[in-house]
Design a protein around this motif. Sequence first.
Motif, short mmCIF file in Angstrom:
data_model
loop_
_atom_site.label_atom_id
_atom_site.label_comp_id
_atom_site.label_asym_id
_atom_site.label_seq_id
_atom_site.Cartn_x
_atom_site.Cartn_y
_atom_site.Cartn_z
N HIS A 71 109.88 -1.60 73.79
CA HIS A 71 110.69 -3.20 74.22
C HIS A 71 112.24 -2.75 74.25
O HIS A 71 112.87 -3.33 74.93
CB HIS A 71 110.20 -4.11 73.24
CG HIS A 71 108.72 -4.58 73.45
ND1 HIS A 71 108.25 -5.42 74.05
CD2 HIS A 71 107.48 -4.05 72.70
CE1 HIS A 71 106.94 -5.63 73.91
NE2 HIS A 71 106.46 -4.51 73.09
N HIS A 143 101.66 -5.89 78.10
CA HIS A 143 100.58 -4.98 77.49
C HIS A 143 99.37 -4.72 78.33
O HIS A 143 98.15 -4.69 77.98
CB HIS A 143 100.13 -5.41 76.11
CG HIS A 143 101.31 -5.34 75.18
ND1 HIS A 143 102.19 -6.69 74.86
CD2 HIS A 143 102.20 -4.35 74.60
CE1 HIS A 143 103.01 -6.62 74.10
NE2 HIS A 143 103.07 -5.13 73.68
N GLU A 209 101.05 -7.65 66.27
CA GLU A 209 101.93 -8.19 67.55
C GLU A 209 100.70 -8.61 68.42
O GLU A 209 99.44 -8.22 68.28
CB GLU A 209 102.74 -6.97 68.24
CG GLU A 209 103.22 -7.44 69.30
CD GLU A 209 103.60 -6.44 70.32
OE1 GLU A 209 103.26 -5.14 70.16
OE2 GLU A 209 104.72 -6.45 71.20
N ASN A 230 106.77 -7.98 69.83
CA ASN A 230 107.82 -7.09 69.00
C ASN A 230 109.20 -7.67 69.54
O ASN A 230 109.20 -8.11 70.52
CB ASN A 230 107.48 -5.68 69.14
CG ASN A 230 106.42 -5.20 68.38
OD1 ASN A 230 105.67 -5.61 67.45
ND2 ASN A 230 105.99 -4.01 68.78
N ASP A 284 101.90 0.49 71.89
CA ASP A 284 102.74 0.47 72.70
C ASP A 284 103.40 2.23 72.78
O ASP A 284 104.34 2.41 73.55
CB ASP A 284 104.09 -0.14 72.21
CG ASP A 284 103.95 -1.62 72.40
OD1 ASP A 284 102.88 -1.88 73.04
OD2 ASP A 284 104.80 -2.42 72.16
ZN LIG Z 1 104.41 -4.16 72.53
#
Ligand SMILES: [Zn+2]
Length: 313
Positions: A71, A143, A209, A230, A284
């Motif tokens: 991110h 995501h 998250e 996040n 992630d």
């Molecule tokens: Zn993420």
Amino acid sequence: MTKRLLAVALAVVAVLGGVVWFLNSSQSGKTKQHNHLQVVSTNSIISDMVTEVAGDKVALHTLVPRGNDPHEYEPRPQDVKATQEADVLFHNGLNLETGGSGWFKKMYEQAGKKVDQQVFAVSEGVEAKHLTDKGKENELDPHAWLDIQNGIKYVRNIEKVLSQKDSKNAATYKQNADAYVAKLTALDADAKTKFSAIPDDKKLLVTSEGAFKYFSAAYGLTPAFIWEINTEAQGTPEQMKLVLEKIRATKVPSLFVESSVSPKSMEKVSKETGLPIYSKVYTDSLAKEGQPGDTYYGMMKWNLDKISEGLSR
Ligand SMILES: [Zn+2]
């Protein structure tokens, strides 16, 4: 020729052969890099997909290293150089690489690279989901790869771009992508069978998250999280209160925590509810090389296995 002379002659040929081989290989090492398509991807998950499709036909550089959060990212000098030299830049899109007022966009614009010429979103064609927090409903949730059907779209997009940019290897890219997609499809079908056997009142997926919206929709779960994305305030008292309420309204038997975030907040939830943190999960970033979860297939298999086990308790 005597035996002895023959042996000497053979030895000389072997040594010369070695020298020629050495010269050739160091030569081809150089030319190889120049002949190969120069590809940059923003994170380890996309890079793994590129490797599955392209094998060693492209030269690949990954920007955000394994274990780091895509991110927000502070590019290193080697990232800037690779971006300048890139023929193709793959990013997730859907607002993933937009932290720090758009670190990725800043970098490729400075390198003079353009969308749809060198810059491609692997999420092209995915049905996007939005954030659910108040005031954020217009923002995209990035995501998408956590639903394997979307992951397959990523793979096909990568195949398409590589085949256009490097048509002499298009047949190889197609063959590799077909085999990989078959493997992913089988994993997806197997997971759907597993999840369908879990009672509905246990089907709450609790993570730190809110990265599991696409995943939950694919496998019939309801996602619950402490913070939505996040790079925001994480684990505020209000957020903790909300997730505890959601947990207490169900018979969910396990909690999960992502490999790339601090477990502190989830440990608090565990203490409050008496529920165990059953396993870490990957969102992630891939796991470190050599661990289960160090490929996209591996991370999805890990997540699907651990979450279905944890919720079946
Ligand atoms: Zn993420």
